[in-house]
Write a protein that holds these residues in place. Structure first.
Motif, PDB file in Angstrom:
ATOM      1  N   TYR A 115       0.832  -1.207   0.000  1.00  0.00           N
ATOM      2  CA  TYR A 115       0.000   0.000   0.000  1.00  0.00           C
ATOM      3  C   TYR A 115       0.874   1.267   0.000  1.00  0.00           C
ATOM      4  O   TYR A 115       0.581   2.234  -0.725  1.00  0.00           O
ATOM      5  CB  TYR A 115      -0.911   0.016   1.224  1.00  0.00           C
TER       6      TYR A 115
ATOM      7  N   THR B 205      -3.580   6.415   1.684  1.00  0.00           N
ATOM      8  CA  THR B 205      -4.723   6.469   0.761  1.00  0.00           C
ATOM      9  C   THR B 205      -5.103   5.081   0.261  1.00  0.00           C
ATOM     10  O   THR B 205      -6.278   4.683   0.282  1.00  0.00           O
ATOM     11  CB  THR B 205      -4.423   7.391  -0.437  1.00  0.00           C
TER      12      THR B 205
ATOM     13  N   GLU C  51      -6.626   2.784   2.956  1.00  0.00           N
ATOM     14  CA  GLU C  51      -8.023   3.114   3.242  1.00  0.00           C
ATOM     15  C   GLU C  51      -8.948   2.571   2.151  1.00  0.00           C
ATOM     16  O   GLU C  51     -10.044   2.057   2.442  1.00  0.00           O
ATOM     17  CB  GLU C  51      -8.153   4.633   3.359  1.00  0.00           C
ATOM     18  N   VAL C  52      -8.512   2.695   0.889  1.00  0.00           N
ATOM     19  CA  VAL C  52      -9.314   2.149  -0.216  1.00  0.00           C
ATOM     20  C   VAL C  52      -9.450   0.637  -0.083  1.00  0.00           C
ATOM     21  O   VAL C  52     -10.534   0.070  -0.283  1.00  0.00           O
ATOM     22  CB  VAL C  52      -8.679   2.526  -1.576  1.00  0.00           C
TER      23      VAL C  52
ATOM     24  N   GLU D 157      -9.370  -1.187   2.615  1.00  0.00           N
ATOM     25  CA  GLU D 157     -10.234  -1.552   3.739  1.00  0.00           C
ATOM     26  C   GLU D 157     -11.704  -1.350   3.418  1.00  0.00           C
ATOM     27  O   GLU D 157     -12.567  -2.140   3.850  1.00  0.00           O
ATOM     28  CB  GLU D 157      -9.840  -0.711   4.960  1.00  0.00           C
ATOM     29  N   LYS D 158     -12.037  -0.312   2.653  1.00  0.00           N
ATOM     30  CA  LYS D 158     -13.422  -0.002   2.358  1.00  0.00           C
ATOM     31  C   LYS D 158     -13.968  -0.766   1.135  1.00  0.00           C
ATOM     32  O   LYS D 158     -15.173  -1.069   1.104  1.00  0.00           O
ATOM     33  CB  LYS D 158     -13.568   1.506   2.125  1.00  0.00           C
ATOM     34  N   GLU D 159     -13.116  -1.017   0.171  1.00  0.00           N
ATOM     35  CA  GLU D 159     -13.620  -1.548  -1.102  1.00  0.00           C
ATOM     36  C   GLU D 159     -13.101  -2.950  -1.430  1.00  0.00           C
ATOM     37  O   GLU D 159     -13.149  -3.369  -2.584  1.00  0.00           O
ATOM     38  CB  GLU D 159     -13.242  -0.585  -2.243  1.00  0.00           C
ATOM     39  N   TYR D 160     -12.615  -3.698  -0.466  1.00  0.00           N
ATOM     40  CA  TYR D 160     -12.014  -5.000  -0.771  1.00  0.00           C
ATOM     41  C   TYR D 160     -13.024  -5.973  -1.386  1.00  0.00           C
ATOM     42  O   TYR D 160     -12.651  -6.869  -2.153  1.00  0.00           O
ATOM     43  CB  TYR D 160     -11.390  -5.599   0.502  1.00  0.00           C
ATOM     44  N   ARG D 161     -14.327  -5.800  -1.030  1.00  0.00           N
ATOM     45  CA  ARG D 161     -15.334  -6.725  -1.571  1.00  0.00           C
ATOM     46  C   ARG D 161     -15.535  -6.551  -3.079  1.00  0.00           C
ATOM     47  O   ARG D 161     -16.012  -7.473  -3.736  1.00  0.00           O
ATOM     48  CB  ARG D 161     -16.667  -6.504  -0.852  1.00  0.00           C
ATOM     49  N   SER D 162     -15.189  -5.388  -3.618  1.00  0.00           N
ATOM     50  CA  SER D 162     -15.398  -5.121  -5.052  1.00  0.00           C
ATOM     51  C   SER D 162     -14.128  -5.286  -5.884  1.00  0.00           C
ATOM     52  O   SER D 162     -14.105  -4.894  -7.056  1.00  0.00           O
ATOM     53  CB  SER D 162     -15.929  -3.697  -5.245  1.00  0.00           C
TER      54      SER D 162
ATOM     55  N   ASP E 103      -6.409  -8.262   7.399  1.00  0.00           N
ATOM     56  CA  ASP E 103      -6.516  -7.633   6.083  1.00  0.00           C
ATOM     57  C   ASP E 103      -7.055  -8.673   5.093  1.00  0.00           C
ATOM     58  O   ASP E 103      -6.364  -9.651   4.781  1.00  0.00           O
ATOM     59  CB  ASP E 103      -5.165  -7.118   5.614  1.00  0.00           C
TER      60      ASP E 103
ATOM     61  N   GLU F 224      -7.371   1.681  -6.726  1.00  0.00           N
ATOM     62  CA  GLU F 224      -8.223   0.502  -6.852  1.00  0.00           C
ATOM     63  C   GLU F 224      -7.972  -0.250  -8.153  1.00  0.00           C
ATOM     64  O   GLU F 224      -8.138  -1.478  -8.197  1.00  0.00           O
ATOM     65  CB  GLU F 224      -9.699   0.874  -6.730  1.00  0.00           C
TER      66      GLU F 224
END
Length: 606
Positions: free
Chosen positions: A379, A392, A395-396, A398-403, A418, A438
């Motif tokens: 990261y 940055t 944070e991306v 952690e929030k968007e790992y499902r996509s 993680d 991303e």
């Protein structure tokens, strides 16, 4: 009697005969002059006759009056006989039609009962050829020239009728064909004279057998209808005839078409010939110099050959031709060392300058993920490469790992720190300034899925006694973190599986790996006190908890993954590296304690 009504004579008299009306019948006129009725004068009313006209004059056709006279004589004689016998003709005088006029099958009689033959001589019962001939001609004349127009389909019917002027002259019309000539005047039809090209009409097929000759200047393709027969017989052109200007125009069009075809053929041959020469002997198109000030990022895929790299550079406007780049790469001794990745280049560079710049690390806009590297380190590298603020990318993630494309069997434990750990596959990735984090993370996860798909992780998990594919990746991450060289990986994998066994009474199914404690602490320390490490409560602390940690502690490479699915099968339980370059593996605790003593001695001396 023949089909045309001929008797013993040699000339036909039938009106439909093609030889009807020739001069050979003139001899019958003399016979007609003699009375066939025993010297009786011809007493019959003269009926107006329709004159017949031949080709050779405007007078009556020869032989026609003779037939009319004979017909009138037969009518008169029939009336006389009818009166003599009370209205019933004698059976011996009756002809085929039942009419008792002379010449119908028997001798002839005068008013006194004297028999006479056809020529007026006393009849002796013999056969008179002349009379027989006359009889046959008389009978045919009666059958085919029926008075009063009995047959409406016969064009000659009614020509002997008494109603003058009611029948038309078929030989006198403009559309009629000329009548035949007498035998004495007949001559062989002359051969048609060959006509000149200028005399041919548009209906004449000409030398091309009637086919449409485009290049011959023929203009019959524009005809809208059939030509008039009169015009054809007179050699006149029909509706489709053209003037001289039309023929010249058509010929000019044909010449133009030929010229265009020849020009296309010659031009095409010249073009392909030039291309062939250029590809074999000519130099490839190329720019000169080190390019303009405008920069462009070019991404080279993994495993790309020189031609593929050249295509990418040409599409981005860096080089002028693919051949120029391939040639420059071949001339450079290090040209084959160009690797996949992202390169920051200039537009309109010479191929030689492009090759040299791509071999310079400063031009590479790439991000390299190394084997065993933790996500936190990746990261930070992404933030730096893309010019982003620190944290940055974390944070991306952690929030968007499902996509980001993780497989279904990933992140099945709530204790995982993680979810992307172990899925940022070690490789080189293009990372230009205008990219988003991303996008880079998606590329890394996609590469991990591709690599993991080569192994049957679900099947291997069951075979190795693991709960799910994620644990296989976790074992690979432990092997990657604890092993020093790739030669250590298979033995290290055996250590993991042997310590996980229920029969392990030495460590009691605890792995006791320092790497797991360092991971949860975010550090890489070697000297860790026993009291600290054994008393720190965390799911990732393998000194505190039995079994595997909740998830991977890094991103394993290919060799570590291979070792995890295929350990060497040895009974290794312990390992230690005395010099930091080589790992020693042992099966018993006693052997291990000896190696630990050596390690401490070396360390104290150093």
């Amino acid at each position: 009697m023949t089909e045309y009504g001929r008797g013993p004579g040699s000339e036909p008299w039938h009106p439909e005969d093609p030889l009807y009306g020739d001069g050979g019948w003139e001899g019958q006129e003399a016979q007609a002059a003699r009375s066939p009725y025993g010297g009786q004068p011809q007493q019959h009313p003269q009926q107006p006759q329709q004159p017949q006209y031949g080709e050779w004059g405007n007078g009556p056709q020869p032989g026609y009056e003779q037939g009319q006279q004979q017909y009138a004589q037969g009518q008169q004689y029939a009336q006389e006989q009818h009166q003599q016998y009370g209205g019933q003709p004698p059976q011996q005088y009756a002809g085929q039609d039942g009419q008792g006029y002379p010449g119908q099958g028997g001798p002839q009689y005068d008013q006194n009962g004297q028999q006479y033959d056809q020529d007026g001589r006393p009849y002796d019962g013999g056969w008179n050829p002349g009379g027989q001939q006359h009889q046959q001609h008389q009978h045919q004349h009666q059958q085919h020239q029926v008075p009063y127009g009995g047959d409406p389909n016969d064009p000659y019917d009614g020509q002997a009728a008494t109603y003058a002027g009611q029948q038309s002259d078929y030989y006198g019309t403009p559309d009629a064909y000329p009548p035949p000539e007498p035998p004495g005047r007949r001559r062989a039809e002359p051969e048609p004279e060959p006509r000149q090209e200028s005399q041919r009409t548009d209906w004449d097929p000409g030398p091309d057998q009637g086919e449409h000759a485009f290049f011959a200047g023929d203009d019959e393709a524009d005809d809208d209808g059939a030509d008039d027969p009169q015009d054809r017989r007179r050699g006149k052109g029909g509706k489709g005839s053209k003037d001289e200007d039309g023929k010249k125009s058509r010929s000019g069009c044909a010449c133009l078409v030929v010229s265009l075809v020849l020009t296309s053929v010659v031009g095409g041959a010249g073009y392909f010939g030039y291309q062939f020469y250029q590809s074999r002997f000519g130099s490839a198109p190329d720019y000169s110099g080190e390019g303009t000030g405008e920069q462009v990022t070019v991404v080279i895929p993994k495993g790309a050959f020189g031609s593929v790299i050249g295509q990418r550079l040409k599409a981005a406007g860096v080089v002028k031709s693919v051949d120029a780049f391939v040639s420059a790469q071949a001339r450079n001794s290090d040209g084959d060392k160009i690797q996949a990745g992202s390169y920051l280049l200039k537009k309109q560079m010479s191929a030689e300058s492009a090759v040299e710049l791509m071999l310079n690390p400063k031009s590479q806009n790439n991000l390299v993920v190394r084997e065993g590297q933790r996500n936190v380190t990746v990261y930070e590298a992404i933030d730096k490469q893309l010019g982003l603020d620190k944290g940055t990318t974390a944070e991306v993630a952690e929030k968007e790992y499902r996509s980001l494309g993780l497989p279904d069997w990933a992140n099945d434990d709530s204790d995982i720190k993680d979810p992307l750990e172990g899925f940022l596959y070690p490789a080189t990735y293009p990372a230009a300034k205008d990219m988003k984090p991303e996008a880079l993370l998606k590329d890394m996860v996609a590469q991990a899925n591709k690599e993991y798909a080569e192994y049957d992780l679900e099947g291997k998990a069951e075979e190795l006694g693991l709960e799910n594919p994620l644990q296989v990746v976790t074992v690979a991450s432990l092997v990657q973190a604890e092993g020093i060289t790739h030669d250590d990986f298979r033995k290290m994998a055996s250590v993991v599986y042997n310590r996980l066994k229920p029969t392990n009474d030495v460590t009691n199914q605890k792995l006791e790996f320092d790497s797991t404690y360092n991971y949860l602490k975010g550090q890489s320390e070697i000297d860790i006190s026993v009291d600290e490490i054994r008393n720190f409560d965390d799911p990732y602390n393998t000194y505190f908890y039995k079994g595997l940690p909740p998830g991977p502690i890094g991103n394993p490479g290919k060799d570590a993954l291979k070792a995890a699915v295929d350990p060497d099968g040895g009974a290794w339980m312990f390992f230690i590296s005395i010099d930091g370059k080589k790992t020693d593996f042992t099966r018993t605790l006693a052997e291990h304690e000896k190696l630990v003593k050596k390690f401490n001695e070396r360390r104290n001396k150093g």
